[in-house]
Scaffold this active site. Structure first.
Site, PDB file in Angstrom:
ATOM      1  N   SER A  91       0.835  -1.183   0.000  1.00  0.00           N
ATOM      2  CA  SER A  91       0.000   0.000   0.000  1.00  0.00           C
ATOM      3  C   SER A  91       0.878   1.244   0.000  1.00  0.00           C
ATOM      4  CB  SER A  91      -0.911   0.009   1.232  1.00  0.00           C
ATOM      5  OG  SER A  91      -1.725  -1.143   1.277  1.00  0.00           O
ATOM      6  N   HIS A 121       2.616  14.080  -6.971  1.00  0.00           N
ATOM      7  CA  HIS A 121       3.573  14.774  -7.827  1.00  0.00           C
ATOM      8  C   HIS A 121       2.915  16.064  -8.315  1.00  0.00           C
ATOM      9  CE1 HIS A 121       5.848  11.017  -7.940  1.00  0.00           C
ATOM     10  NE2 HIS A 121       4.731  10.406  -8.313  1.00  0.00           N
ATOM     11  N   CYS A 178      -4.172  -2.113   0.043  1.00  0.00           N
ATOM     12  CA  CYS A 178      -4.511  -3.528   0.017  1.00  0.00           C
ATOM     13  C   CYS A 178      -5.343  -3.858   1.245  1.00  0.00           C
ATOM     14  CB  CYS A 178      -3.258  -4.391   0.014  1.00  0.00           C
ATOM     15  SG  CYS A 178      -2.233  -4.237  -1.454  1.00  0.00           S
TER      16      CYS A 178
END
Length: 249
Positions: A99, A104, A127
């Site tokens: 996970s 960005h 997950c």
């Protein structure tokens, strides 16, 4: 998360749930100096430290643990932060080390017409039973965005104690189901979903264009009516082009 099905599983919950954002802030700057000042402002406002703090809050919201942080400010503009996370209640953390959360940033400006755009790409990939949708509204509120594109996908499968495969463990018909009322009131929204593949896509565009908020470095009062109308026209076109994903003549 609302709508989560209670499954008696054989082993781990192997489903991967990924929520991806592209958030766009569009401004108009009259001069080259103002455009350069805008890029500097964005770099300061959304530097690696600030982005790290935002992602830390996301980790708290989805009830996870931070295992590792990598972050970087770039020259001349932009920043990136990546966090490896695990579920707090999971005793075997290695399974959930897959996970992660990352962001960005991409500041840029038009070479001629004064339009400047800031884009932040964010992915929350988890997950197990951790739900990235819990952080949906917090992340939308954390950025002053004119356009937002959202993708949510559930990958893989998990097995119940009878051995049957389950390809999703919660009810969802649209990302919009998880968007708060105040966000619904601010944005126009359109869905493009592929239900049989558990792929959900929502595009959001600000309903009202406030010229005062979008002019950088100058008050609207310092612009002539012609300049105000020109700026508003260019801003509106830029927002629509990003929302529709194509250039408009």
């Amino acid at each position: 998360m609302d709508g989560t099905k209670k499954l008696n599983l054989h082993g781990f919950n192997n489903l991967t749930k990924s929520l991806s954002f592209s958030l766009y802030d569009i401004s108009w700057a009259k001069s080259d100096t103002h455009r350069n000042d805008y890029l500097k402002y964005i770099d300061q406002q959304y530097n690696a430290d600030r982005l790290t703090n935002i992602l830390r809050e996301v980790v708290e919201i989805i009830d996870a643990n931070i295992l590792n942080i990598a972050r970087q400010d770039y020259e001349p503009q932009g920043a990136s932060v990546t966090m490896l996370i695990s579920e707090r209640t999971q005793t075997i953390a290695a399974h959930l080390d897959k996970s992660h959360i990352c962001v960005h940033t991409y500041p840029e400006s038009h070479p001629h017409n004064g339009i400047s755009t800031f884009r932040a790409d964010i992915e929350v990939s988890t997950c197990g039973i951790i739900s990235p949708l819990k952080a949906l509204n917090f992340l939308i509120h954390s950025f002053d965005s004119d356009v937002v594109t959202l993708d949510y996908r559930v990958r893989g499968f998990t097995r119940d104690i009878r051995g049957a495969k389950h390809y999703i463990d919660h009810d969802i018909s649209s990302i919009q189901n998880f968007v708060s009322e105040d966000v619904h009131n601010r944005y126009e929204m359109v869905d493009v979903n592929v239900y049989q593949e558990n792929i959900f896509h929502t595009k959001m565009m600000l309903k009202e264009l406030n010229i005062q908020r979008h002019v950088f470095g100058l008050g609207v009062g310092s612009l002539s009516q012609f300049e105000q109308n020109q700026a508003k026209q260019m801003l509106s076109k830029e927002i629509k082009e990003i929302f529709y994903g194509r250039n408009l003549d």
